[in-house]
Design a protein around this motif. Structure first.
Motif, PDB file in Angstrom:
ATOM      1  N   VAL A 298       0.851  -1.187   0.000  1.00 38.58           N
ATOM      2  CA  VAL A 298       0.000   0.000   0.000  1.00 38.58           C
ATOM      3  C   VAL A 298       0.888   1.239   0.000  1.00 38.58           C
ATOM      4  O   VAL A 298       1.861   1.316   0.757  1.00 38.58           O
ATOM      5  CB  VAL A 298      -0.924   0.017   1.232  1.00 38.58           C
ATOM      6  CG1 VAL A 298      -1.753   1.293   1.262  1.00 38.58           C
ATOM      7  CG2 VAL A 298      -1.830  -1.207   1.242  1.00 38.58           C
ATOM      8  N   GLU A 299       0.522   2.200  -0.857  1.00 36.45           N
ATOM      9  CA  GLU A 299       1.192   3.501  -0.866  1.00 36.45           C
ATOM     10  C   GLU A 299       0.191   4.572  -0.449  1.00 36.45           C
ATOM     11  O   GLU A 299      -0.890   4.679  -1.033  1.00 36.45           O
ATOM     12  CB  GLU A 299       1.765   3.826  -2.245  1.00 36.45           C
ATOM     13  CG  GLU A 299       2.954   2.968  -2.617  1.00 36.45           C
ATOM     14  CD  GLU A 299       3.655   3.464  -3.873  1.00 36.45           C
ATOM     15  OE1 GLU A 299       4.833   3.113  -4.066  1.00 36.45           O
ATOM     16  OE2 GLU A 299       3.021   4.221  -4.652  1.00 36.45           O
ATOM     17  N   ILE A 300       0.560   5.357   0.561  1.00 39.59           N
ATOM     18  CA  ILE A 300      -0.304   6.428   1.059  1.00 39.59           C
ATOM     19  C   ILE A 300       0.356   7.765   0.749  1.00 39.59           C
ATOM     20  O   ILE A 300       1.496   8.013   1.145  1.00 39.59           O
ATOM     21  CB  ILE A 300      -0.564   6.284   2.564  1.00 39.59           C
ATOM     22  CG1 ILE A 300      -1.291   4.965   2.834  1.00 39.59           C
ATOM     23  CG2 ILE A 300      -1.373   7.462   3.084  1.00 39.59           C
ATOM     24  CD1 ILE A 300      -1.658   4.750   4.283  1.00 39.59           C
ATOM     25  N   TRP A 301      -0.386   8.606   0.015  1.00 39.95           N
ATOM     26  CA  TRP A 301       0.088   9.940  -0.358  1.00 39.95           C
ATOM     27  C   TRP A 301      -0.482  10.944   0.636  1.00 39.95           C
ATOM     28  O   TRP A 301      -1.698  11.136   0.711  1.00 39.95           O
ATOM     29  CB  TRP A 301      -0.380  10.292  -1.767  1.00 39.95           C
ATOM     30  CG  TRP A 301       0.131   9.388  -2.861  1.00 39.95           C
ATOM     31  CD1 TRP A 301       0.171   8.030  -2.866  1.00 39.95           C
ATOM     32  CD2 TRP A 301       0.647   9.811  -4.119  1.00 39.95           C
ATOM     33  NE1 TRP A 301       0.679   7.559  -4.043  1.00 39.95           N
ATOM     34  CE2 TRP A 301       0.989   8.636  -4.837  1.00 39.95           C
ATOM     35  CE3 TRP A 301       0.863  11.047  -4.717  1.00 39.95           C
ATOM     36  CZ2 TRP A 301       1.534   8.676  -6.120  1.00 39.95           C
ATOM     37  CZ3 TRP A 301       1.400  11.088  -5.997  1.00 39.95           C
ATOM     38  CH2 TRP A 301       1.734   9.917  -6.686  1.00 39.95           C
ATOM     39  N   ARG A 302       0.403  11.599   1.387  1.00 41.16           N
ATOM     40  CA  ARG A 302      -0.044  12.573   2.376  1.00 41.16           C
ATOM     41  C   ARG A 302       0.400  13.966   1.958  1.00 41.16           C
ATOM     42  O   ARG A 302       1.496  14.151   1.431  1.00 41.16           O
ATOM     43  CB  ARG A 302       0.525  12.241   3.755  1.00 41.16           C
ATOM     44  CG  ARG A 302       0.020  10.916   4.334  1.00 41.16           C
ATOM     45  CD  ARG A 302       0.557  10.704   5.740  1.00 41.16           C
ATOM     46  NE  ARG A 302       0.028   9.496   6.368  1.00 41.16           N
ATOM     47  CZ  ARG A 302       0.609   8.305   6.310  1.00 41.16           C
ATOM     48  NH1 ARG A 302       1.760   8.168   5.642  1.00 41.16           N
ATOM     49  NH2 ARG A 302       0.075   7.260   6.900  1.00 41.16           N
ATOM     50  N   CYS A 303      -0.492  14.931   2.211  1.00 42.78           N
ATOM     51  CA  CYS A 303      -0.209  16.321   1.849  1.00 42.78           C
ATOM     52  C   CYS A 303      -0.585  17.208   3.035  1.00 42.78           C
ATOM     53  O   CYS A 303      -1.743  17.186   3.488  1.00 42.78           O
ATOM     54  CB  CYS A 303      -0.988  16.720   0.599  1.00 42.78           C
ATOM     55  SG  CYS A 303      -0.755  18.439   0.121  1.00 42.78           S
ATOM     56  N   SER A 304       0.333  18.007   3.512  1.00 43.98           N
ATOM     57  CA  SER A 304       0.106  18.828   4.707  1.00 43.98           C
ATOM     58  C   SER A 304      -0.800  20.023   4.438  1.00 43.98           C
ATOM     59  O   SER A 304      -1.251  20.675   5.383  1.00 43.98           O
ATOM     60  CB  SER A 304       1.442  19.319   5.260  1.00 43.98           C
ATOM     61  OG  SER A 304       2.124  20.105   4.289  1.00 43.98           O
ATOM     62  N   THR A 305      -1.097  20.315   3.168  1.00 43.01           N
ATOM     63  CA  THR A 305      -1.900  21.501   2.848  1.00 43.01           C
ATOM     64  C   THR A 305      -3.381  21.192   2.665  1.00 43.01           C
ATOM     65  O   THR A 305      -4.153  22.092   2.335  1.00 43.01           O
ATOM     66  CB  THR A 305      -1.362  22.174   1.574  1.00 43.01           C
ATOM     67  OG1 THR A 305      -1.409  21.245   0.484  1.00 43.01           O
ATOM     68  CG2 THR A 305       0.061  22.652   1.780  1.00 43.01           C
ATOM     69  N   ILE A 306      -3.788  19.936   2.832  1.00 40.26           N
ATOM     70  CA  ILE A 306      -5.213  19.615   2.728  1.00 40.26           C
ATOM     71  C   ILE A 306      -5.725  19.205   4.103  1.00 40.26           C
ATOM     72  O   ILE A 306      -4.962  18.740   4.966  1.00 40.26           O
ATOM     73  CB  ILE A 306      -5.504  18.507   1.698  1.00 40.26           C
ATOM     74  CG1 ILE A 306      -4.860  17.182   2.134  1.00 40.26           C
ATOM     75  CG2 ILE A 306      -5.027  18.910   0.316  1.00 40.26           C
ATOM     76  CD1 ILE A 306      -5.289  16.006   1.268  1.00 40.26           C
ATOM     77  N   ASP A 307      -7.037  19.395   4.303  1.00 43.21           N
ATOM     78  CA  ASP A 307      -7.678  19.036   5.561  1.00 43.21           C
ATOM     79  C   ASP A 307      -9.089  18.574   5.242  1.00 43.21           C
ATOM     80  O   ASP A 307      -9.991  19.386   5.020  1.00 43.21           O
ATOM     81  CB  ASP A 307      -7.700  20.224   6.524  1.00 43.21           C
ATOM     82  CG  ASP A 307      -8.374  19.889   7.840  1.00 43.21           C
ATOM     83  OD1 ASP A 307      -8.456  18.689   8.169  1.00 43.21           O
ATOM     84  OD2 ASP A 307      -8.824  20.823   8.533  1.00 43.21           O
ATOM     85  N   VAL A 308      -9.289  17.276   5.170  1.00 41.83           N
ATOM     86  CA  VAL A 308     -10.587  16.697   4.844  1.00 41.83           C
ATOM     87  C   VAL A 308     -11.036  15.828   6.016  1.00 41.83           C
ATOM     88  O   VAL A 308     -10.214  15.423   6.853  1.00 41.83           O
ATOM     89  CB  VAL A 308     -10.520  15.859   3.552  1.00 41.83           C
ATOM     90  CG1 VAL A 308     -10.089  16.707   2.371  1.00 41.83           C
ATOM     91  CG2 VAL A 308      -9.567  14.683   3.720  1.00 41.83           C
ATOM     92  N   PRO A 309     -12.335  15.515   6.113  1.00 45.71           N
ATOM     93  CA  PRO A 309     -12.784  14.615   7.177  1.00 45.71           C
ATOM     94  C   PRO A 309     -12.149  13.226   7.034  1.00 45.71           C
ATOM     95  O   PRO A 309     -11.851  12.770   5.930  1.00 45.71           O
ATOM     96  CB  PRO A 309     -14.302  14.550   6.966  1.00 45.71           C
ATOM     97  CG  PRO A 309     -14.641  15.828   6.255  1.00 45.71           C
ATOM     98  CD  PRO A 309     -13.470  16.094   5.369  1.00 45.71           C
ATOM     99  N   THR A 310     -11.944  12.561   8.174  1.00 46.61           N
ATOM    100  CA  THR A 310     -11.424  11.195   8.137  1.00 46.61           C
ATOM    101  C   THR A 310     -12.436  10.281   7.454  1.00 46.61           C
ATOM    102  O   THR A 310     -13.640  10.531   7.467  1.00 46.61           O
ATOM    103  CB  THR A 310     -11.155  10.680   9.560  1.00 46.61           C
ATOM    104  OG1 THR A 310     -12.340  10.855  10.340  1.00 46.61           O
ATOM    105  CG2 THR A 310     -10.004  11.428  10.199  1.00 46.61           C
TER     106      THR A 310
END
Length: 458
Positions: free
Chosen positions: A329-341
């Protein structure tokens, strides 16, 4: 609460459909016979053509429908619209806002036909008694009443307006009026779309799981109402209305009460209480995965480019039948977005996606069966209206393709998420297809209340 997880792993049912051709016998009409000409006799000479028989029925008006089945019939759970075309009938069955196209033929005093849903045909019959139409499908009758169309009252002609404008006279100062009240955040207020309002900040409690903040940021009493459609192979789609209400903090987790609308009793019935939100969802490091590598990538959205940190995780386990199961599994994380879990369901994995996840890709292999997943954020600015309230959504779309020893299984789904809705879910759609068997589930938020946060804002 499992029915409320945003899931794609939907069990498939085998389906064998054998469409049956329905042929209605033709309805014969007697040929009209003209009266023989009268014998000559005393009196005035006969006319070239005899007058019409005063006792003969009048010919039908070509501009009015004389067919007893044509029209619209309305019931509590179903509406049917029928139009006669070349000896058969076309139209649609409606359940709520969902329409199913139909075709039918007349068989003496009844109709026999099929309606279509998700690529499959389902049989129905209809019988008429006066203005009452009884539609039966899958051995369940639906009683409908003919919808009477009110006659159109002609509007009198308006006299033409003179091209010469009258003297307007001295200018009139408009009266000073009080400003209109600012609309409140009420899902049951009158017509007219309300502008979107920022969520009222509240003091967040300490929680054990990040998914609980989607409810606790609003507080006790926050609620959301969903309309759900569940379609299984060879079955009539089920349409449900369900309401979730936050019960507050229970043992460090958000307690959620579930009620289902009973249309017959016209009341909400309690289904479950104190069920936590997304109960099985866990972060990837709690699911037995090992961190393998990290790299930087960019991702294009409609609003610009996201710079992401991509982390690769792997896991090897033995299944219950002693087969080796491997997943990367590859998870792409971005510190500039904020969405509900949100929760993403993979084979044997309920993966919790935190508010900074923009994309998830995965490859799976188990005993000769292989699968791939690509689930990603497509926009953060999609606007929808929930009960006249404008809501801005982040939209995720995904595809899951599995090869079961040569047999293809395809999954498709969408998640629409917003911090303006308690729980964070605005709309969810999942479908799974294996051969001819197709399953679909859709849920759409139709009303919501912000609970304690809403009262604090007022």
């Amino acid at each position: 609460m499992n029915s409320f997880r945003i899931a794609i792993a939907i069990p498939l049912l085998a389906i064998l459909l054998a469409p049956v051709a329905l042929v209605a016998p033709a309805i014969a009409a007697d040929d009209a016979k003209a009266d023989p000409p009268a014998a000559p006799g005393p009196g005035p000479a006969p006319a070239d053509k005899p007058p019409p028989n005063p006792f003969a029925p009048k010919p039908p008006n070509p501009f009015t429908s004389t067919d007893i089945f044509a029209g619209t019939f309305v019931g509590d759970e179903m509406t049917i619209k029928l139009t006669k075309t070349d000896g058969s009938y076309t139209g649609e069955l409606l359940r709520g806002d969902t329409a199913f196209p139909l075709t039918a033929k007349r068989d003496d005093k009844s109709l026999k036909g099929t309606f279509r849903f998700s690529g499959f045909d389902y049989e129905f019959t209809a019988s008429l008694d006066g203005d009452t139409l009884t539609v039966t499908t899958d051995n369940k009758p639906f009683v409908l009443k003919r919808q009477v169309v009110k006659p159109v009252v002609p509007v009198p002609a308006v006299p033409p307006v003179s091209p010469v404008k009258p003297d307007p006279g001295p200018p009139v100062t408009p009266p000073v009026t009080a400003p209109l009240p600012v609309p409140t955040h009420d899902p049951e207020r009158g017509p007219g779309e309300e502008p979107e309002e920022a969520a009222v900040p509240v003091k967040l409690p300490t929680v054990k799981r990040p998914q609980d903040l989607a409810w606790l940021r609003f507080g006790t009493g926050a609620s959301v109402t969903f309309d759900m459609t569940i379609a299984l192979p060879n079955e009539i789609p089920a349409i449900l209305r369900q309401k979730l209400t936050c019960e507050g903090l229970i043992e460090g987790m958000a307690g959620v009460e579930l009620r289902q609308w009973n249309a017959d009793a016209r009341t909400w019935e309690l289904s479950e209480r104190q069920q936590v939100w997304l109960p099985k969802a866990k972060a990837i490091d709690e699911l037995g995965f090992t961190k393998k590598a990290t790299r930087s990538e960019t991702m294009q959205l409609d609003t610009g480019v996201l710079r992401c940190e991509v982390t690769t995780y792997t896991r090897q386990v033995k299944t219950s039948d002693n087969k080796s199961s491997e997943m990367e599994v590859e998870i792409w994380r971005c510190s500039t977005i904020d969405v509900p879990t949100q929760e993403l369901t993979l084979p044997e994995v309920f993966l919790l996606l935190t508010s900074d996840v923009a994309r998830v890709t995965a490859t799976m292999e188990q005993g000769g069966n292989k699968g791939t997943l690509d689930f990603k954020l497509t926009t953060t600015s999609h606007r929808v209206v929930v009960n006249r309230k404008s809501v801005t959504c982040a939209v995720y779309k995904g595809a899951l393709d599995i090869d079961l020893a040569g047999e293809k299984v395809q999954g498709r789904y969408e998640h629409w998420l917003s911090h303006a809705i308690p729980g964070g879910v605005v709309m969810g759609y999942e479908s799974a297809q294996r051969g001819l068997a197709v399953m679909e589930r859709r849920r759409q938020a139709v009303a919501f209340s912000a609970g304690a946060a809403e009262k604090a804002g007022k």
